[in-house]
Write a protein that holds these residues in place. Structure first.
Motif, mmCIF file in Angstrom:
data_model
loop_
_atom_site.group_PDB
_atom_site.id
_atom_site.type_symbol
_atom_site.label_atom_id
_atom_site.label_comp_id
_atom_site.label_asym_id
_atom_site.label_seq_id
_atom_site.Cartn_x
_atom_site.Cartn_y
_atom_site.Cartn_z
ATOM 1 N N ALA A 146 0.865 -1.177 0.000
ATOM 2 C CA ALA A 146 0.000 0.000 0.000
ATOM 3 C C ALA A 146 0.901 1.226 0.000
ATOM 4 C CB ALA A 146 -0.907 0.004 1.224
ATOM 5 N N LEU A 147 0.871 1.988 -1.085
ATOM 6 C CA LEU A 147 1.753 3.144 -1.242
ATOM 7 C C LEU A 147 0.977 4.435 -1.141
ATOM 8 C CD1 LEU A 147 4.328 4.689 -2.069
ATOM 9 C CD2 LEU A 147 3.728 4.195 -4.462
ATOM 10 N N GLY A 148 1.439 5.315 -0.266
ATOM 11 C CA GLY A 148 0.891 6.656 -0.152
ATOM 12 C C GLY A 148 2.010 7.625 0.168
ATOM 13 N N LEU A 149 2.090 8.713 -0.556
ATOM 14 C CA LEU A 149 3.132 9.721 -0.332
ATOM 15 C C LEU A 149 2.487 11.002 0.158
ATOM 16 C CD1 LEU A 149 5.266 9.204 -3.569
ATOM 17 C CD2 LEU A 149 5.562 8.137 -1.334
ATOM 18 N N ALA A 176 -0.384 -7.719 -5.017
ATOM 19 C CA ALA A 176 -1.281 -6.584 -5.267
ATOM 20 C C ALA A 176 -0.580 -5.301 -4.821
ATOM 21 C CB ALA A 176 -2.597 -6.745 -4.514
ATOM 22 N N PHE A 177 -0.730 -4.258 -5.609
ATOM 23 C CA PHE A 177 -0.098 -2.968 -5.329
ATOM 24 C C PHE A 177 -1.200 -1.930 -5.258
ATOM 25 C CE2 PHE A 177 2.674 0.633 -5.815
ATOM 26 C CZ PHE A 177 3.886 0.205 -5.300
ATOM 27 N N ILE A 178 -1.421 -1.378 -4.066
ATOM 28 C CA ILE A 178 -2.455 -0.367 -3.860
ATOM 29 C C ILE A 178 -1.796 1.005 -3.907
ATOM 30 C CG2 ILE A 178 -4.242 0.513 -2.315
ATOM 31 C CD1 ILE A 178 -4.264 -2.314 -1.013
ATOM 32 N N ALA A 179 -2.220 1.827 -4.844
ATOM 33 C CA ALA A 179 -1.685 3.182 -4.985
ATOM 34 C C ALA A 179 -2.703 4.170 -4.435
ATOM 35 C CB ALA A 179 -1.406 3.481 -6.456
ATOM 36 N N ILE A 180 -2.263 4.987 -3.486
ATOM 37 C CA ILE A 180 -3.148 5.958 -2.846
ATOM 38 C C ILE A 180 -2.631 7.353 -3.175
ATOM 39 C CG2 ILE A 180 -4.087 6.762 -0.658
ATOM 40 C CD1 ILE A 180 -3.386 3.873 0.412
ATOM 41 N N SER A 181 -3.472 8.157 -3.818
ATOM 42 C CA SER A 181 -3.065 9.504 -4.211
ATOM 43 C C SER A 181 -4.298 10.399 -4.264
ATOM 44 C CB SER A 181 -2.382 9.476 -5.581
ATOM 45 O OG SER A 181 -2.157 10.783 -6.072
ATOM 46 N N ALA A 182 -4.239 11.529 -3.591
ATOM 47 C CA ALA A 182 -5.381 12.446 -3.590
ATOM 48 C C ALA A 182 -5.709 12.925 -5.001
ATOM 49 C CB ALA A 182 -5.110 13.634 -2.671
ATOM 50 N N THR A 183 -4.687 13.234 -5.783
ATOM 51 C CA THR A 183 -4.914 13.753 -7.136
ATOM 52 C C THR A 183 -4.941 12.668 -8.196
ATOM 53 O OG1 THR A 183 -2.563 14.053 -7.605
ATOM 54 C CG2 THR A 183 -3.720 15.897 -6.551
ATOM 55 N N ILE A 237 6.012 0.054 -12.531
ATOM 56 C CA ILE A 237 7.010 -0.982 -12.267
ATOM 57 C C ILE A 237 6.332 -2.247 -11.759
ATOM 58 C CG2 ILE A 237 8.975 -1.616 -10.796
ATOM 59 C CD1 ILE A 237 9.755 1.416 -10.904
ATOM 60 N N ALA A 238 5.414 -2.098 -10.799
ATOM 61 C CA ALA A 238 4.706 -3.260 -10.260
ATOM 62 C C ALA A 238 3.932 -3.993 -11.355
ATOM 63 C CB ALA A 238 3.766 -2.830 -9.129
ATOM 64 N N ARG A 239 3.267 -3.241 -12.215
ATOM 65 C CA ARG A 239 2.508 -3.859 -13.321
ATOM 66 C C ARG A 239 3.439 -4.566 -14.296
ATOM 67 N NH1 ARG A 239 -1.761 -5.530 -13.816
ATOM 68 N NH2 ARG A 239 -2.343 -4.661 -15.800
ATOM 69 N N HIS A 240 4.630 -4.008 -14.509
ATOM 70 C CA HIS A 240 5.616 -4.649 -15.388
ATOM 71 C C HIS A 240 5.934 -6.057 -14.894
ATOM 72 C CE1 HIS A 240 9.087 -5.148 -17.995
ATOM 73 N NE2 HIS A 240 9.770 -5.530 -16.924
ATOM 74 N N TYR A 241 5.963 -6.212 -13.575
ATOM 75 C CA TYR A 241 6.235 -7.515 -12.978
ATOM 76 C C TYR A 241 4.962 -8.305 -12.696
ATOM 77 C CZ TYR A 241 11.042 -6.068 -12.749
ATOM 78 O OH TYR A 241 12.309 -5.657 -13.100
ATOM 79 N N ARG A 242 3.854 -7.857 -13.308
ATOM 80 C CA ARG A 242 2.575 -8.553 -13.340
ATOM 81 C C ARG A 242 1.821 -8.575 -12.018
ATOM 82 N NH1 ARG A 242 3.715 -13.917 -16.029
ATOM 83 N NH2 ARG A 242 1.495 -14.143 -15.847
ATOM 84 N N ALA A 243 2.044 -7.581 -11.178
ATOM 85 C CA ALA A 243 1.223 -7.432 -9.976
ATOM 86 C C ALA A 243 -0.112 -6.799 -10.378
ATOM 87 C CB ALA A 243 1.920 -6.533 -8.962
ATOM 88 N N GLN A 244 -1.137 -7.054 -9.608
ATOM 89 C CA GLN A 244 -2.422 -6.398 -9.800
ATOM 90 C C GLN A 244 -2.361 -5.026 -9.140
ATOM 91 O OE1 GLN A 244 -5.132 -7.699 -11.542
ATOM 92 N NE2 GLN A 244 -3.541 -9.158 -12.148
ATOM 93 N N ALA A 245 -2.944 -4.027 -9.774
ATOM 94 C CA ALA A 245 -2.909 -2.672 -9.234
ATOM 95 C C ALA A 245 -4.314 -2.223 -8.841
ATOM 96 C CB ALA A 245 -2.316 -1.709 -10.248
ATOM 97 N N ILE A 246 -4.381 -1.514 -7.721
ATOM 98 C CA ILE A 246 -5.609 -0.907 -7.240
ATOM 99 C C ILE A 246 -5.287 0.558 -6.980
ATOM 100 C CG2 ILE A 246 -7.310 -0.839 -5.377
ATOM 101 C CD1 ILE A 246 -6.642 -3.838 -4.922
ATOM 102 N N ALA A 247 -6.080 1.463 -7.514
ATOM 103 C CA ALA A 247 -5.858 2.887 -7.299
ATOM 104 C C ALA A 247 -6.970 3.465 -6.417
ATOM 105 C CB ALA A 247 -5.834 3.642 -8.629
ATOM 106 N N ILE A 248 -6.549 4.210 -5.418
ATOM 107 C CA ILE A 248 -7.482 4.953 -4.576
ATOM 108 C C ILE A 248 -7.105 6.410 -4.742
ATOM 109 C CG2 ILE A 248 -8.319 5.374 -2.231
ATOM 110 C CD1 ILE A 248 -7.450 2.488 -1.560
ATOM 111 N N THR A 249 -7.985 7.165 -5.418
ATOM 112 C CA THR A 249 -7.677 8.583 -5.690
ATOM 113 C C THR A 249 -8.830 9.455 -5.260
ATOM 114 O OG1 THR A 249 -8.555 8.538 -7.930
ATOM 115 C CG2 THR A 249 -6.255 7.940 -7.668
#
Length: 94
Positions: free
Chosen positions: A17-20, A63-70, A82-94
């Motif tokens: 779960a990534l959030g900056l 699974a790679f969860i991307a959290i970004s307000a914008t 990068i995660a998708r390149h290595y075939r992980a599933q991506a989930i975006a929370i924006t």
């Protein structure tokens, strides 16, 4: 939302779960706090460099969860790519 839940339920691998920044990084930590209770191997990421390195270790089933307000934070987008390149599933929370 149901697709995201299904992705996590079917994730036999790790979850990141990534959030900056303020609220996004807090939400990444909260995601970790909630998902580990379901038995998922989840790691909250708050550093863009570490996020890219961890994304490069992804495998199918992760699974790679991307959290970004914008939804436009460059470092978050790059880590997801990068995660998708290595075939992980991506989930975006924006």
């Amino acid at each position: 939302l149901s697709r995201a839940a299904a992705t996590l339920a079917a994730a036999p691998g790790r979850v990141f779960a990534l959030g900056l920044g303020g609220s996004s990084s807090s939400l990444a930590e909260e995601t970790q706090n909630r998902l580990f209770r379901y038995g998922l191997g989840v790691t909250a990421l708050k550093d863009p460099y570490l996020a890219r390195m961890m994304a490069a270790t992804c495998r199918p089933g992760d699974a790679f969860i991307a959290i970004s307000a914008t939804g436009r934070t460059r470092e978050v987008i790059e880590a997801v790519q990068i995660a998708r390149h290595y075939r992980a599933q991506a989930i975006a929370i924006t």
